[in-house]
Design a protein around this motif. Sequence first.
Motif, mmCIF file in Angstrom:
data_model
loop_
_atom_site.group_PDB
_atom_site.id
_atom_site.type_symbol
_atom_site.label_atom_id
_atom_site.label_comp_id
_atom_site.label_asym_id
_atom_site.label_seq_id
_atom_site.Cartn_x
_atom_site.Cartn_y
_atom_site.Cartn_z
ATOM 1 N N VAL A 68 69.434 43.655 26.729
ATOM 2 C CA VAL A 68 69.741 44.958 26.143
ATOM 3 C C VAL A 68 68.614 45.360 25.194
ATOM 4 C CG1 VAL A 68 71.320 46.236 24.647
ATOM 5 C CG2 VAL A 68 72.230 44.643 26.351
ATOM 6 N N GLY A 69 68.147 46.597 25.320
ATOM 7 C CA GLY A 69 67.039 47.087 24.515
ATOM 8 C C GLY A 69 65.703 47.005 25.216
ATOM 9 N N GLN A 70 65.658 46.317 26.346
ATOM 10 C CA GLN A 70 64.412 46.167 27.100
ATOM 11 C C GLN A 70 64.033 47.486 27.762
ATOM 12 O OE1 GLN A 70 64.537 42.825 29.770
ATOM 13 N NE2 GLN A 70 62.939 43.634 31.107
ATOM 14 N N ILE A 119 65.579 52.580 28.080
ATOM 15 C CA ILE A 119 65.872 51.175 27.819
ATOM 16 C C ILE A 119 67.129 50.762 28.569
ATOM 17 C CG2 ILE A 119 64.816 51.233 25.520
ATOM 18 C CD1 ILE A 119 67.748 51.286 24.420
ATOM 19 N N SER A 148 70.621 49.931 28.075
ATOM 20 C CA SER A 148 71.545 50.177 26.967
ATOM 21 C C SER A 148 72.797 49.310 27.032
ATOM 22 C CB SER A 148 71.926 51.654 26.905
ATOM 23 O OG SER A 148 72.425 52.118 28.144
#
Length: 415
Positions: free
Chosen positions: A205-207, A226, A228
């Motif tokens: 997550v956030g990638q 990203i 999410s």
Amino acid sequence: MNDQPTTPPPGHNPYFQHPVPQGPPPQGPPVMMHTAPLPVQRRPRRAGLAATVVATAVVVGAVAGVGGAAAYSALDEPTSSSTSNAGSSTSQVVDTPDSPAPDGSVEQVAAKVLPSVVKINVSGAEGSGSGSGIILSSDGEILTNNHVAEVAGDGGTLSVDFNDGTSAKASIVGTDPLTDTAVIKAEGVSGLTPATIGKSSDLRVGQGVVAIGSPFGLDSTVTSGIVSALDRPVDVGSDGQGNSTTYPAIQTDAAINPGNSGGALVDLDGNVVGINASIRTASTSQGEAGSIGLGFAIPMDEVMPVIDQMRNGETPTHARLGISVADVAGQNGAQVTEGAQVEEVSAGSTADKAGLTKGDVVTKVDDHLITGADSLVATIRSYRPGDQVTVTYEQGGETKTVTLTLDSDAAASNS
């Protein structure tokens, strides 16, 4: 988020807008999008994905026309100059260095992946539209969504537009409504650039991720965002046997719109980690809504075995527990809980042999917490027939755990 849309009857999807009205839209070409038999069958009292504050829906099929776009060009404006007592200055044109895109940039990802993503044009008895696809082999095998390919139906046509401007006719190799995937084959082509398939299990997550496809028929479109959320249970409908298309989706805020269906969601190394498949969209009284930052992609790890089966001419198979479930409603035994409540157990199934009975509540599969019917369906979808799993469930107020081997739906009409 308290809205709970009712479950559609078998074979009907309330979120599905057929990809094509009769005849072309007023301006531009029609465009098809997905915005969005089963391991676990769900009953009507199951609640679907919760709606957002405004009325929303997971869109799994829609069409949009590409209308005329307002354009602005400085070349169309009269030139002007101004002077002042302090003198005047003139802007200068300078050369911009042609430096290479940095590693991990969206620019570099686009350069790598664009040649491996195509626009798919489809027409059938009920109309025509377009979606996207991912090149699997140099001789024309292409991955897309089932809801894109199925528009062709019996006697329909498919064609593919490549990134270099060429096009070719195509035919269907295999389809799998349960995972919403399909493989088609472009005819008379060679030397194509296959996409590099990555591992969706490596995502965090956030990638950063990049979506590539043909939203609203605008081929070779790149958007970025990203991851999410991961393992988001997304239910986009059911077939005539009551088996639902529910998968543990990759959620992204990269803009995904009608026509992106079947296109690539890639990591910043340019590896395909998901198939863009559905969107959460706000309801609108005028036509089809677009992206609101909630798009969903089918993770590659879960569907690659199914894709390989289709490429080999086999009928896809899926893991099953052999139970029908619903969301937990009210009290179970001595405590209020959440999970997937067993409504029916198929005789002779792996669940039956393991001792699960009607009324039991499944709360965990291996380390995956089960929050409802869709959660269980999506979790089982991530396994393959023959896999061993540990199931935690509540029975008569007691918590029990059992290890079982998942069945196959190869010989079953439902799960």
